[in-house]
Design a protein around this motif. Structure first.
Motif, PDB file in Angstrom:
ATOM      1  N   ASN A   1       0.842  -1.190   0.000  1.00  0.00           N
ATOM      2  CA  ASN A   1       0.000   0.000   0.000  1.00  0.00           C
ATOM      3  C   ASN A   1       0.881   1.245   0.000  1.00  0.00           C
ATOM      4  N   SER A   2       0.424   2.281  -0.673  1.00  0.00           N
ATOM      5  CA  SER A   2       1.187   3.530  -0.745  1.00  0.00           C
ATOM      6  C   SER A   2       1.255   4.211   0.615  1.00  0.00           C
ATOM      7  N   LEU A   3       2.443   4.699   0.949  1.00  0.00           N
ATOM      8  CA  LEU A   3       2.633   5.500   2.158  1.00  0.00           C
ATOM      9  C   LEU A   3       2.540   6.961   1.737  1.00  0.00           C
ATOM     10  N   ILE A   4       1.674   7.705   2.385  1.00  0.00           N
ATOM     11  CA  ILE A   4       1.444   9.109   2.050  1.00  0.00           C
ATOM     12  C   ILE A   4       1.969   9.969   3.197  1.00  0.00           C
ATOM     13  N   LEU A   5       2.798  10.957   2.866  1.00  0.00           N
ATOM     14  CA  LEU A   5       3.345  11.870   3.869  1.00  0.00           C
ATOM     15  C   LEU A   5       2.632  13.213   3.766  1.00  0.00           C
ATOM     16  N   THR A   6       2.003  13.622   4.871  1.00  0.00           N
ATOM     17  CA  THR A   6       1.298  14.902   4.929  1.00  0.00           C
ATOM     18  C   THR A   6       1.645  15.589   6.241  1.00  0.00           C
ATOM     19  N   ASN A   7       2.253  16.757   6.152  1.00  0.00           N
ATOM     20  CA  ASN A   7       2.612  17.529   7.348  1.00  0.00           C
ATOM     21  C   ASN A   7       3.425  16.711   8.352  1.00  0.00           C
ATOM     22  N   GLY A   8       4.337  15.887   7.852  1.00  0.00           N
ATOM     23  CA  GLY A   8       5.209  15.124   8.731  1.00  0.00           C
ATOM     24  C   GLY A   8       4.601  13.876   9.322  1.00  0.00           C
ATOM     25  N   ILE A   9       3.400  13.500   8.877  1.00  0.00           N
ATOM     26  CA  ILE A   9       2.708  12.311   9.370  1.00  0.00           C
ATOM     27  C   ILE A   9       2.506  11.355   8.202  1.00  0.00           C
ATOM     28  N   VAL A  10       2.856  10.099   8.406  1.00  0.00           N
ATOM     29  CA  VAL A  10       2.692   9.077   7.370  1.00  0.00           C
ATOM     30  C   VAL A  10       1.348   8.398   7.574  1.00  0.00           C
ATOM     31  N   SER A  11       0.621   8.207   6.483  1.00  0.00           N
ATOM     32  CA  SER A  11      -0.635   7.465   6.573  1.00  0.00           C
ATOM     33  C   SER A  11      -0.673   6.399   5.487  1.00  0.00           C
ATOM     34  N   VAL A  12      -1.402   5.344   5.796  1.00  0.00           N
ATOM     35  CA  VAL A  12      -1.602   4.226   4.881  1.00  0.00           C
ATOM     36  C   VAL A  12      -3.102   3.965   4.866  1.00  0.00           C
ATOM     37  N   SER A  13      -3.697   4.004   3.682  1.00  0.00           N
ATOM     38  CA  SER A  13      -5.141   3.829   3.558  1.00  0.00           C
ATOM     39  C   SER A  13      -5.487   2.503   2.904  1.00  0.00           C
ATOM     40  N   ASN A  14      -6.741   2.166   3.024  1.00  0.00           N
ATOM     41  CA  ASN A  14      -7.327   1.011   2.333  1.00  0.00           C
ATOM     42  C   ASN A  14      -6.699  -0.328   2.687  1.00  0.00           C
ATOM     43  N   LEU A  15      -6.320  -0.489   3.958  1.00  0.00           N
ATOM     44  CA  LEU A  15      -5.851  -1.795   4.403  1.00  0.00           C
ATOM     45  C   LEU A  15      -7.076  -2.681   4.583  1.00  0.00           C
ATOM     46  N   ASP A  16      -7.070  -3.829   3.946  1.00  0.00           N
ATOM     47  CA  ASP A  16      -8.215  -4.736   3.989  1.00  0.00           C
ATOM     48  C   ASP A  16      -8.253  -5.455   5.335  1.00  0.00           C
ATOM     49  N   VAL A  17      -9.332  -5.303   6.052  1.00  0.00           N
ATOM     50  CA  VAL A  17      -9.482  -5.957   7.355  1.00  0.00           C
ATOM     51  C   VAL A  17     -10.656  -6.933   7.358  1.00  0.00           C
ATOM     52  N   SER A  18     -11.027  -7.409   6.184  1.00  0.00           N
ATOM     53  CA  SER A  18     -12.179  -8.308   6.095  1.00  0.00           C
ATOM     54  C   SER A  18     -11.829  -9.749   6.460  1.00  0.00           C
ATOM     55  N   GLY A  19     -10.545 -10.100   6.449  1.00  0.00           N
ATOM     56  CA  GLY A  19     -10.132 -11.471   6.737  1.00  0.00           C
ATOM     57  C   GLY A  19      -9.879 -11.692   8.218  1.00  0.00           C
ATOM     58  N   PRO A  20      -8.986 -12.640   8.536  1.00  0.00           N
ATOM     59  CA  PRO A  20      -8.660 -12.894   9.946  1.00  0.00           C
ATOM     60  C   PRO A  20      -7.959 -11.690  10.570  1.00  0.00           C
ATOM     61  N   ARG A  21      -7.940 -11.661  11.891  1.00  0.00           N
ATOM     62  CA  ARG A  21      -7.282 -10.562  12.602  1.00  0.00           C
ATOM     63  C   ARG A  21      -5.836 -10.452  12.143  1.00  0.00           C
ATOM     64  N   ARG A  22      -5.398  -9.209  11.926  1.00  0.00           N
ATOM     65  CA  ARG A  22      -4.019  -8.972  11.488  1.00  0.00           C
ATOM     66  C   ARG A  22      -3.348  -7.973  12.405  1.00  0.00           C
ATOM     67  N   PHE A  23      -2.059  -8.145  12.545  1.00  0.00           N
ATOM     68  CA  PHE A  23      -1.224  -7.254  13.336  1.00  0.00           C
ATOM     69  C   PHE A  23      -0.297  -6.534  12.374  1.00  0.00           C
ATOM     70  N   TYR A  24       0.044  -5.301  12.703  1.00  0.00           N
ATOM     71  CA  TYR A  24       0.864  -4.481  11.812  1.00  0.00           C
ATOM     72  C   TYR A  24       2.090  -3.979  12.556  1.00  0.00           C
ATOM     73  N   ILE A  25       3.179  -3.835  11.805  1.00  0.00           N
ATOM     74  CA  ILE A  25       4.398  -3.259  12.363  1.00  0.00           C
ATOM     75  C   ILE A  25       5.020  -2.373  11.292  1.00  0.00           C
ATOM     76  N   VAL A  26       5.538  -1.259  11.745  1.00  0.00           N
ATOM     77  CA  VAL A  26       6.215  -0.321  10.849  1.00  0.00           C
ATOM     78  C   VAL A  26       7.689  -0.344  11.216  1.00  0.00           C
ATOM     79  N   SER A  27       8.543  -0.426  10.200  1.00  0.00           N
ATOM     80  CA  SER A  27       9.975  -0.414  10.480  1.00  0.00           C
ATOM     81  C   SER A  27      10.676   0.484   9.457  1.00  0.00           C
ATOM     82  N   GLU A  28      11.865   0.867   9.833  1.00  0.00           N
ATOM     83  CA  GLU A  28      12.693   1.696   8.963  1.00  0.00           C
ATOM     84  C   GLU A  28      14.079   1.076   8.961  1.00  0.00           C
ATOM     85  N   PRO A  29      14.276   0.056   8.118  1.00  0.00           N
ATOM     86  CA  PRO A  29      15.575  -0.618   8.089  1.00  0.00           C
ATOM     87  C   PRO A  29      16.699   0.359   7.775  1.00  0.00           C
ATOM     88  N   LYS A  30      17.816   0.151   8.390  1.00  0.00           N
ATOM     89  CA  LYS A  30      18.974   1.026   8.169  1.00  0.00           C
ATOM     90  C   LYS A  30      19.770   0.546   6.986  1.00  0.00           C
TER      91      LYS A  30
END
Length: 75
Positions: free
Chosen positions: A46-75
């Motif tokens: 999914n596209s990461l959108i940066l607005t005013n220093g805040i990152v957002s991700v839209s349209n994540l499908d949550v219709s299936g089983p419960r999902r967990f999310y993690i954000v990382s910034e590999p070096k």
């Protein structure tokens, strides 16, 4: 349907704005099992959108089983 969609907002720990040069390195991963090693989590495209220093991700499908999310910034 928007009923099965999620929008995530990503901010820095200390509240400073995310700079645009960091955006390409940020990864969003998901898993239905949070105990799996991070290498086994699915990298989302999914596209990461940066607005005013805040990152957002839209349209994540949550219709299936419960999902967990993690954000990382590999070096």
């Amino acid at each position: 349907s928007f009923a099965n969609k999620l929008q995530l907002t990503v901010r820095t720990v200390n509240g400073t704005p995310v700079s645009s040069n960091r955006l390409p390195a940020i990864e969003l991963k998901a898993s239905s099992d949070p105990t799996l090693p991070l290498a086994l989590w699915t990298k989302l495209t999914n596209s990461l959108i940066l607005t005013n220093g805040i990152v957002s991700v839209s349209n994540l499908d949550v219709s299936g089983p419960r999902r967990f999310y993690i954000v990382s910034e590999p070096k």
